[in-house]
Design an enzyme around this catalytic site. Sequence first.
Site, short mmCIF file in Angstrom:
data_model
loop_
_atom_site.label_atom_id
_atom_site.label_comp_id
_atom_site.label_asym_id
_atom_site.label_seq_id
_atom_site.Cartn_x
_atom_site.Cartn_y
_atom_site.Cartn_z
N HIS A 27 0.84 -1.20 0.00
CA HIS A 27 0.00 0.00 0.00
C HIS A 27 0.87 1.25 0.00
O HIS A 27 0.54 2.25 -0.64
CB HIS A 27 -0.93 -0.01 1.22
CG HIS A 27 -2.00 1.04 1.18
ND1 HIS A 27 -1.89 2.24 1.85
CD2 HIS A 27 -3.20 1.08 0.55
CE1 HIS A 27 -2.98 2.96 1.64
NE2 HIS A 27 -3.79 2.28 0.85
N CYS A 28 2.00 1.19 0.69
CA CYS A 28 2.88 2.37 0.79
C CYS A 28 3.52 2.77 -0.54
O CYS A 28 3.85 3.93 -0.75
CB CYS A 28 3.99 2.10 1.80
SG CYS A 28 3.45 1.63 3.45
#
Length: 338
Positions: free
Chosen positions: A329-330
Site C-alpha cells: 500500500h505504501c
Amino acid sequence: MIWPERADSWQYGAYAARKAFLRVIETISESESMTVLCSEGQYDNARAQLPDRVRLVVMETDDAWARDVGPTFVINGRGERRGIDWGFNAWGGDVDGLYPSWEKDNRVARKFCDLLNNDVYDKRNFICEGGSIHSDGEGTALVTEACLLSEGRNPDLTKTQIEQVLCDYMGVSKVIWLPRGIYNDETNEHVDNVCAFTAPGEVVLAWTDDETDPQYALSKASLDALEAATDAKGRRIKVHKLPLPKPVTITAEECDGLDLCDGEPTRTPGERLAASYVNFYIANEAVVMPAFGDPMDEKAQAILQELFPTRKVVAIAARDILIGGGNIHCVTQQIPKV
C-alpha cells in the site's frame, strides 16, 4: 508507483526490491492503467524491465513511497477529479524525519497533477502523507493519533483543527482516531499498516493474541476505539481481525547491503520491521497483499478473499519492500477514473 533506487533504503543496489516492485506492477497493471515514475538515470533500465502496457515517466524523487508523496485524489459529485498536494517532510522533518532532504518528494504531487492536467488543492502548509489517512468513500476517515499528532508534522494545530482540515479537503464528515499503529513503524504509525476499510462500515485490524507481544496493547487500544465508534452514517464498525505474521527482523547481511543515511546506519541487525498484512492495495480486479514466508500468510489471504469476493487476492513476497520501511500500500497510489 515509483521505481526504487535509494541506496540507504533498498539493499544491494535495489535489485531485489525492483523484482518485488515488478511483481506488484505486473499484477495491478492487468486491470488498471499504470504509471511508474523514475529518475533519468534509471529510465533505460526500468523501461527494459517494465511491461509495455505500463507508462514510464521521468520524474525525480527522493525515494519510492508513492502513497505518501503522490497526490491524494478526490472526486466531486460531478465525477471531476482533483489532487490534494499535502506538505511532505519525510515523516517528521527536523524532529524525527527519516532522511535529511525531501525537496524532490515534496514536488511530486503537483508535478503529477500537472502530468494528468488535473486541478490541485494546494495544501502544502499541512504535513500529511497518504498512508496516514484512509477513507471509506462515504464520509468517514481513519487516522492514528500517534501519527497525525506527532511533533514533527503540525505541532501548531490542535487535534480539532487537524480534523477540520481533513474534513475540508477529503470531503469527510467523521474522523475516527485510533490511538496507535504497528509497533516500530517508523512513520509514527501510519493507519494503512494497522487498519483499513474493506467496505463501508467494515475494517480489518492487524491483530495478535499474544499478550506478551508489544503489538497486543497497540491493537487492543485500536479495537476499543473502533468498537466505541460509529461512522459518518451512524453505523457501528464491524471489525475483522487480520492476524500478524510472527515478528520479522532484519538480518546482518541485509543491513550490510544498505548505505548510510546522513552518516548513520538506517537499520541495525535484529531490528523488528513493521510487517502487517493490512498493507494491501485494492486494485480493480485484485487485492494485492504482502506475504512474508510465514504460515500465517495463507490464513490472512483466506480472510481477505472472503472480504473481497469479487476480486482475486494475490499474495506477493514482500520482505524486500518491507526492508525499505513500508509495503505494498505504501508504494502505490490509486488514481480514480474520471
